[in-house]
Motif scaffolding. Structure first.
Motif, PDB file in Angstrom:
ATOM      1  N   PHE A  60       0.719  -1.018   0.279  1.00  0.00           N
ATOM      2  CA  PHE A  60       0.421   0.177  -0.010  1.00  0.00           C
ATOM      3  C   PHE A  60       0.790   1.461  -0.155  1.00  0.00           C
ATOM      4  O   PHE A  60       1.006   2.112   0.842  1.00  0.00           O
TER       5      PHE A  60
ATOM      6  N   LYS B 144      -5.212  -0.642  -3.203  1.00  0.00           N
ATOM      7  CA  LYS B 144      -6.493  -0.547  -3.264  1.00  0.00           C
ATOM      8  C   LYS B 144      -7.418  -0.574  -4.395  1.00  0.00           C
ATOM      9  O   LYS B 144      -6.243  -0.168  -5.728  1.00  0.00           O
TER      10      LYS B 144
ATOM     11  N   TYR C 230      -5.904   4.871  -8.306  1.00  0.00           N
ATOM     12  CA  TYR C 230      -6.572   3.300  -8.209  1.00  0.00           C
ATOM     13  C   TYR C 230      -6.234   2.185  -9.998  1.00  0.00           C
ATOM     14  O   TYR C 230      -5.814   3.232 -10.820  1.00  0.00           O
TER      15      TYR C 230
ATOM     16  N   THR D  11      -8.187 -10.989  -2.682  1.00  0.00           N
ATOM     17  CA  THR D  11      -8.612  -9.507  -2.933  1.00  0.00           C
ATOM     18  C   THR D  11      -9.712  -9.206  -1.275  1.00  0.00           C
ATOM     19  O   THR D  11      -9.510 -10.714  -0.563  1.00  0.00           O
TER      20      THR D  11
ATOM     21  N   PHE E 141      -9.224  -3.958  -1.603  1.00  0.00           N
ATOM     22  CA  PHE E 141      -8.336  -3.929  -1.964  1.00  0.00           C
ATOM     23  C   PHE E 141      -7.426  -5.244  -2.734  1.00  0.00           C
ATOM     24  O   PHE E 141      -8.259  -6.503  -2.709  1.00  0.00           O
TER      25      PHE E 141
END
Length: 194
Positions: free
Chosen positions: A104, A136, A152, A174, A187
């Motif tokens: 992330f 994400k 994204y 996920t 995510f």
């Protein structure tokens, strides 16, 4: 590139960030990364306060941590992590790492730079080196209410970008998790190799 507003948001929320629990899927994927690397030298790219780096050290890996937020680097160093101030553009090594862990973090880079960063990561890995990517899911670019910048991607976009950079995907998870901003977001966690 590093975004000053994103860095400020993290600087002002170190204590709160440390309280955000990792979703079970991420704990599992983190251990799978360690198991896939086995032993050797890893880069924790966008290492934050060094929590994952500390875990890798406990698992017997050699760790180089890199983050653009000085407060995170200071916290990590104070807790025994070899942390350095730097951005994604500072990944310039060639065949230096057995694994690279980007949990992330790359979501804070502009979408247009994503392929370039993946190519640099691929070059920095040894042949068959392990890559973990957490992002994400979504579309577009925007800021959250803490003023952090986000890019994204859809799962298909991520898979295509990894293939274009020369990676082979070994597994995908996920889920939905609650982050520092308090929102619940979808995510994706990808384990791949060079």
């Amino acid at each position: 590139m590093s975004d000053p507003k994103t860095i400020n948001a993290y600087t002002n929320n170190v204590a709160e960030y440390l309280k955000v629990p990792l979703p079970p899927e991420q704990l599992t994927s983190r251990q799978e990364f360690v198991d896939a690397v086995g032993k050797g030298h890893v880069l924790d790219l966008g290492s934050g306060p060094g929590s994952d780096s500390a875990f890798f050290l406990r698992q017997g890996l050699s760790v180089h941590a890199l983050d653009a937020t000085p407060a995170f680097v200071d916290y990590a160093r104070a807790n025994g992590v070899d942390a350095h101030l730097g951005t994604f553009d500072d990944v310039t090594e060639v065949a230096a790492y057995d694994g690279i862990y980007a949990s992330f973090s790359l979501l804070h880079a502009p979408r247009k730079d994503f392929p370039r960063h993946l190519a640099a990561i691929h070059r920095a890995l040894k042949p068959q080196g392990v890559f973990f990517l957490g992002l994400k899911l979504g579309t577009g670019e925007h800021r959250d209410h803490l003023d952090r910048y986000y890019s994204y991607f859809s799962q298909n976009e991520i898979e295509e970008a990894l293939a274009d950079a020369g990676f082979t995907i070994d597994g995908i998870r996920t889920g939905i998790g609650k982050g520092l901003a308090g929102s619940y977001d979808g995510f994706i966690l990808v384990l791949a190799h060079a």
